[in-house]
Design an enzyme around this catalytic site. Structure first.
Site, mmCIF file in Angstrom:
data_model
loop_
_atom_site.group_PDB
_atom_site.id
_atom_site.type_symbol
_atom_site.label_atom_id
_atom_site.label_comp_id
_atom_site.label_asym_id
_atom_site.label_seq_id
_atom_site.Cartn_x
_atom_site.Cartn_y
_atom_site.Cartn_z
ATOM 1 N N CYS A 75 14.716 60.688 11.044
ATOM 2 C CA CYS A 75 13.819 61.492 11.887
ATOM 3 C C CYS A 75 14.461 62.792 12.383
ATOM 4 O O CYS A 75 13.783 63.647 12.940
ATOM 5 C CB CYS A 75 13.316 60.659 13.057
ATOM 6 S SG CYS A 75 12.491 59.159 12.512
ATOM 7 N N HIS A 106 10.904 65.424 18.349
ATOM 8 C CA HIS A 106 10.446 64.477 17.338
ATOM 9 C C HIS A 106 9.297 63.654 17.919
ATOM 10 O O HIS A 106 9.377 63.141 19.034
ATOM 11 C CB HIS A 106 11.606 63.569 16.929
ATOM 12 C CG HIS A 106 11.177 62.422 16.086
ATOM 13 N ND1 HIS A 106 10.347 62.571 14.995
ATOM 14 C CD2 HIS A 106 11.446 61.091 16.174
ATOM 15 C CE1 HIS A 106 10.136 61.387 14.456
ATOM 16 N NE2 HIS A 106 10.791 60.465 15.151
ATOM 17 N N ASN A 163 4.265 58.581 14.080
ATOM 18 C CA ASN A 163 5.628 59.041 13.791
ATOM 19 C C ASN A 163 5.762 59.292 12.289
ATOM 20 O O ASN A 163 5.751 58.348 11.503
ATOM 21 C CB ASN A 163 6.612 57.960 14.272
ATOM 22 C CG ASN A 163 8.062 58.337 14.036
ATOM 23 O OD1 ASN A 163 8.358 59.282 13.316
ATOM 24 N ND2 ASN A 163 8.962 57.584 14.642
HETATM 25 O O1 UT7 Z 1 11.571 57.684 14.772
HETATM 26 C C1 UT7 Z 1 12.501 56.757 15.177
HETATM 27 C C2 UT7 Z 1 12.512 56.700 16.599
HETATM 28 N N1 UT7 Z 1 11.777 55.550 17.051
HETATM 29 C C3 UT7 Z 1 11.443 55.508 18.312
HETATM 30 O O2 UT7 Z 1 11.678 56.452 19.021
HETATM 31 C C4 UT7 Z 1 10.839 54.245 18.869
HETATM 32 C C5 UT7 Z 1 11.437 53.979 20.208
HETATM 33 N N2 UT7 Z 1 10.888 52.798 20.836
HETATM 34 C C6 UT7 Z 1 9.622 52.736 21.296
HETATM 35 O O3 UT7 Z 1 8.878 53.691 21.172
HETATM 36 C C7 UT7 Z 1 9.180 51.492 22.016
HETATM 37 O O4 UT7 Z 1 10.303 50.670 22.283
HETATM 38 C C8 UT7 Z 1 8.124 50.672 21.226
HETATM 39 C C9 UT7 Z 1 6.822 51.443 21.190
HETATM 40 C C10 UT7 Z 1 8.626 50.407 19.810
HETATM 41 C C11 UT7 Z 1 7.871 49.335 21.915
HETATM 42 O O5 UT7 Z 1 7.443 49.548 23.251
HETATM 43 P P1 UT7 Z 1 8.094 48.713 24.437
HETATM 44 O O6 UT7 Z 1 7.411 49.137 25.657
HETATM 45 O O7 UT7 Z 1 9.585 48.885 24.351
HETATM 46 O O8 UT7 Z 1 7.652 47.231 24.084
HETATM 47 P P2 UT7 Z 1 8.573 45.960 23.810
HETATM 48 O O9 UT7 Z 1 9.264 46.063 22.512
HETATM 49 O O10 UT7 Z 1 9.384 45.687 25.042
HETATM 50 O O11 UT7 Z 1 7.484 44.824 23.707
HETATM 51 C C12 UT7 Z 1 6.684 44.445 24.854
HETATM 52 C C13 UT7 Z 1 5.706 43.381 24.416
HETATM 53 C C14 UT7 Z 1 6.360 42.232 23.635
HETATM 54 O O12 UT7 Z 1 5.676 41.043 24.001
HETATM 55 P P3 UT7 Z 1 6.321 40.041 25.082
HETATM 56 O O13 UT7 Z 1 7.652 39.632 24.505
HETATM 57 O O14 UT7 Z 1 6.448 40.822 26.357
HETATM 58 O O15 UT7 Z 1 5.312 38.940 25.130
HETATM 59 C C15 UT7 Z 1 6.038 42.554 22.201
HETATM 60 O O16 UT7 Z 1 5.976 41.400 21.397
HETATM 61 O O17 UT7 Z 1 4.745 43.963 23.526
HETATM 62 C C16 UT7 Z 1 4.673 43.187 22.328
HETATM 63 N N3 UT7 Z 1 4.328 44.067 21.238
HETATM 64 C C17 UT7 Z 1 3.063 44.350 20.894
HETATM 65 N N4 UT7 Z 1 1.886 43.939 21.409
HETATM 66 C C18 UT7 Z 1 0.759 44.414 20.835
HETATM 67 C C19 UT7 Z 1 5.174 44.743 20.406
HETATM 68 N N5 UT7 Z 1 4.440 45.458 19.538
HETATM 69 C C20 UT7 Z 1 3.145 45.234 19.812
HETATM 70 C C21 UT7 Z 1 1.940 45.690 19.257
HETATM 71 N N6 UT7 Z 1 0.782 45.268 19.805
HETATM 72 N N7 UT7 Z 1 1.895 46.563 18.237
#
Ligand code: UT7
Length: 319
Positions: free
Chosen positions: A113, A246, A276
């Protein structure tokens, strides 16, 4: 003194739009979750048989048209991608042939990225050295091909697309400062570990990410790099007319924007429409901002990439 300056921008998005609502029918997610956690509403998906070099070609043609240049004026092509058409030759060479360019150098840059800022910083050095005069710098990706469409933690985040700029030798400063960084110790938090060996793919060829670790590292290095890059040229955050980070997650952009003290109006956001698109995200967002008038000639603009490697970097420019 020779400088390099952007003289045209262009972009390309595949026709097919995949909305959050449509995705939620095949994977356990919802429009509400995706919008709240990422700001993404839709992404574009390349058609079967549509490759990085095809998207790059359309974006490059738009950029050349905007610059008033013809393909034969181009003497350097640098294409940033992590999803090339084939193992080799480079997608830059395939793009060169599709454009009908037969001179100069063409090569790919792989910094995930951060690829576009790496490519732009590299092209700037080639032009300042006098070796080349008219470069096409492109970011193009088909990340839809390397996603695990059953993994809701990653498949909702990415899309396909391409952005391009024409960078030309000039007496007036355009690119003012570039700072690139990498720290390979963090390779594990974001990778696609599969590789081709003996006629088969070995390892998992789909994208893996520790989202929270990436988020934390991204916001820290983006803020540090923004301050260092501006400071190196004696500018303050308040001097910026536009900030193009980005486009991975609107929360990352707002978080860094707030830490820097930037008003929302100066932070360009396109992740809602494109998701993204990795190396394509910055030139895509730049093209949108140029065409809708948020980036105008004379504006001071900061571009920032961050992603797998781990890699990150900033390019400060006078548009
Ligand atoms: O280009 C490369 C750079 N990449 C990035 O910059 C990505 C950086 N990271 C992020 O943008 C965020 O960490 C994410 C968008 C990937 C995830 O968001 P988050 O607020 O960190 O969520 P999380 O991973 O802590 O997950 C929270 C909850 C989990 O459920 P539990 O364990 O709390 O029950 C996940 O299983 O959300 C759940 N979850 C989803 N729920 C519905 C994860 N993905 C999804 C989904 N839909 N697509």
């Amino acid at each position: 003194m020779t400088y390099s300056r952007i003289t045209g921008t262009g972009s390309c998005l595949p026709e097919r739009v995949l909305t959050n609502e449509e995705l939620s029918r095949t994977v356990d997610t919802s429009d509400a979750w995706i919008v709240e956690r990422t700001g993404i509403r839709q992404r574009h998906i390349a058609a079967d048989g549509e490759f990085v070099s095809d998207l790059a070609l359309r974006a490059s043609r738009h950029a050349l048209e905007a610059a008033g240049r013809k393909p034969e004026d181009v003497d350097l092509i640098i294409l940033a991608t992590s999803t090339p058409d084939m193992v080799f030759p480079s997608s830059a060479c395939l793009l060169q042939a599709k454009l009908g360019v037969t001179r100069g150098a063409a090569f790919d840059v792989q910094a995930v990225c951060s690829g576009f800022v790496y490519a732009l910083a590299t092209a700037d050095l080639y032009i300042k050295s006098g070796a080349h005069k008219c470069a096409l710098v492109v970011g193009a990706e088909v990340f839809s091909r390397i996603l695990d469409w059953k993994d809701r933690g990653t498949c909702v985040l990415f899309g396909d697309g391409a952005g391009a700029i024409v960078l030309e030798a000039s007496d007036e400063p355009g690119i003012l400062e570039s700072q690139l960084h990498a720290d390979g110790r963090h390779a594990k938090i974001l990778n696609t570990p599969g590789h081709v060996c003996g006629g088969s793919v070995l390892g998992d060829p789909t994208l893996k990410m520790d989202g929270q670790a990436v988020f934390k590292l991204a916001v820290r290095v983006l803020e540090e790099s923004a301050r260092a890059t501006l400071g190196a040229r004696g500018f303050a955050v308040a001097d910026l007319d536009a900030y193009i980070a980005h486009q991975a997650n609107v929360r990352i952009i707002s978080f860094v924007g707030k830490r820097l003290g930037l008003p929302d109006s100066k932070c360009i956001v396109t992740v809602d429409r494109h998701a993204n698109t990795s190396a394509a995200s910055i030139p895509l967002a730049l093209d949108v901002a140029v065409r809708d008038g948020r980036v105008k000639p004379g504006h001071l603009v900061l571009l920032q990439g961050v992603g797998g490697g781990f890699t990150w970097g900033s390019v400060l420019l006078r548009y």
